[in-house]
Design a protein around this motif. Structure first.
Motif, PDB file in Angstrom:
ATOM      1  N   GLU A 199     101.239   9.812  73.360  1.00 23.71           N
ATOM      2  CA  GLU A 199     101.474   9.670  74.797  1.00 23.71           C
ATOM      3  C   GLU A 199     100.137   9.381  75.471  1.00 23.71           C
ATOM      4  OE1 GLU A 199     104.974  13.035  75.215  1.00 23.71           O
ATOM      5  OE2 GLU A 199     102.912  13.622  75.648  1.00 23.71           O
ATOM      6  N   ARG A 207     104.837   7.565  77.258  1.00 24.01           N
ATOM      7  CA  ARG A 207     104.903   7.647  75.796  1.00 24.01           C
ATOM      8  C   ARG A 207     104.815   6.235  75.228  1.00 24.01           C
ATOM      9  NH1 ARG A 207     108.669  11.553  72.188  1.00 24.01           N
ATOM     10  NH2 ARG A 207     107.664  11.076  70.218  1.00 24.01           N
ATOM     11  N   THR A 208     103.676   5.923  74.609  1.00 27.48           N
ATOM     12  CA  THR A 208     103.427   4.565  74.117  1.00 27.48           C
ATOM     13  C   THR A 208     103.948   4.335  72.707  1.00 27.48           C
ATOM     14  OG1 THR A 208     101.217   5.264  73.423  1.00 27.48           O
ATOM     15  CG2 THR A 208     101.401   4.174  75.559  1.00 27.48           C
ATOM     16  N   SER A 209     104.210   5.404  71.975  1.00 27.20           N
ATOM     17  CA  SER A 209     104.741   5.272  70.618  1.00 27.20           C
ATOM     18  C   SER A 209     105.373   6.601  70.222  1.00 27.20           C
ATOM     19  CB  SER A 209     103.627   4.914  69.624  1.00 27.20           C
ATOM     20  OG  SER A 209     102.767   6.018  69.426  1.00 27.20           O
ATOM     21  N   ASP A 210     105.989   6.638  69.050  1.00 24.80           N
ATOM     22  CA  ASP A 210     106.545   7.900  68.572  1.00 24.80           C
ATOM     23  C   ASP A 210     105.438   8.906  68.261  1.00 24.80           C
ATOM     24  OD1 ASP A 210     109.056   6.843  68.807  1.00 24.80           O
ATOM     25  OD2 ASP A 210     109.310   6.453  66.648  1.00 24.80           O
ATOM     26  N   GLU A 211     104.220   8.404  68.033  1.00 28.54           N
ATOM     27  CA  GLU A 211     103.098   9.270  67.660  1.00 28.54           C
ATOM     28  C   GLU A 211     102.200   9.669  68.828  1.00 28.54           C
ATOM     29  OE1 GLU A 211     103.920   6.511  65.735  1.00 28.54           O
ATOM     30  OE2 GLU A 211     104.980   7.894  64.412  1.00 28.54           O
ATOM     31  N   THR A 260      99.339  14.001  71.297  1.00 26.44           N
ATOM     32  CA  THR A 260     100.504  13.969  70.429  1.00 26.44           C
ATOM     33  C   THR A 260     101.720  14.414  71.233  1.00 26.44           C
ATOM     34  OG1 THR A 260      99.975  16.207  69.685  1.00 26.44           O
ATOM     35  CG2 THR A 260      99.204  14.381  68.307  1.00 26.44           C
ATOM     36  N   PRO A 261     102.910  13.891  70.912  1.00 28.17           N
ATOM     37  CA  PRO A 261     104.112  14.280  71.659  1.00 28.17           C
ATOM     38  C   PRO A 261     104.408  15.784  71.628  1.00 28.17           C
ATOM     39  CG  PRO A 261     104.542  12.296  70.410  1.00 28.17           C
ATOM     40  CD  PRO A 261     103.193  12.800  69.970  1.00 28.17           C
ATOM     41  N   ASP A 262     104.005  16.464  70.540  1.00 28.44           N
ATOM     42  CA  ASP A 262     104.209  17.917  70.496  1.00 28.44           C
ATOM     43  C   ASP A 262     103.108  18.663  71.254  1.00 28.44           C
ATOM     44  OD1 ASP A 262     101.986  17.801  68.836  1.00 28.44           O
ATOM     45  OD2 ASP A 262     103.013  18.622  67.071  1.00 28.44           O
TER      46      ASP A 262
END
Length: 176
Positions: free
Chosen positions: A85, A79-83, A100-102
């Motif tokens: 992966e 995961r490179t950011s909150d937005e 996207t994480p979701d």
């Protein structure tokens, strides 16, 4: 429509044609198929994409995740950011996707496609990270891989890279 045809209906585009765009990692442990033509293939020059791809820029083509199918193996994820992966092959390290994480959107790396020539980028992002000399150096005419370098010629002849098409198994079983 039979039960099988109905269960595969999601693979058809709006015109009713089957879509199957394949790709995978260098070693063959991970393979995938896209069942929609990506709407906006892109190049991103941002520093995060440079580091994730180990290159001057990242190149991606995305689809809603329901049209992305893993056909072999599993993706490893950082995961490179909150937005977002970054997905890659744990066996050989090939960068394969951003998602996207979701997990609602998957953008595969254009270089991991079996036919990257067919996925010309149409959108460009991350101008703030563009390497100043990148356009100049990629405009130069290159030699054929290995031309004038015997070591590279031997590496090409003896490579262990997965071919640019689906296979039943990889690596192939050795015959005696």
């Amino acid at each position: 429509m039979s039960g099988t045809e109905e269960s595969l209906a999601w693979r058809k585009d709006e015109s009713g044609d089957d879509v199957r765009i394949t790709g995978g990692c260098q070693c063959g442990a991970v393979r995938y198929a896209l069942h929609r033509q990506p709407a906006r293939p892109c190049i991103c020059h941002c520093r995060m994409c440079q580091k994730a791809s180990g290159n001057l820029f990242g190149s991606f083509a995305g689809v809603p995740a329901r049209f992305f199918e893993l056909t072999r193996g599993q993706l490893s994820v950082f995961r490179t950011s909150d937005e977002g992966e970054r997905c890659f092959c744990a066996a050989c390290g090939t960068p394969l996707a951003w998602r996207t994480p979701d997990q609602s959107w998957v953008s595969i790396t254009i270089g991991s496609l079996d036919n990257p020539e067919a996925m010309r980028p149409t959108h460009f992002y991350g101008e703030e990270g563009r390497i100043s000399w990148a356009a100049d150096v990629v405009a130069h005419i290159a030699t054929i891989t290995g031309q004038g370098d015997d070591t590279l010629v031997q590496a090409i002849k003896r490579n262990h890279q997965h071919p640019d098409h689906d296979t039943d198994a990889w690596p192939p079983k050795e015959t005696i």
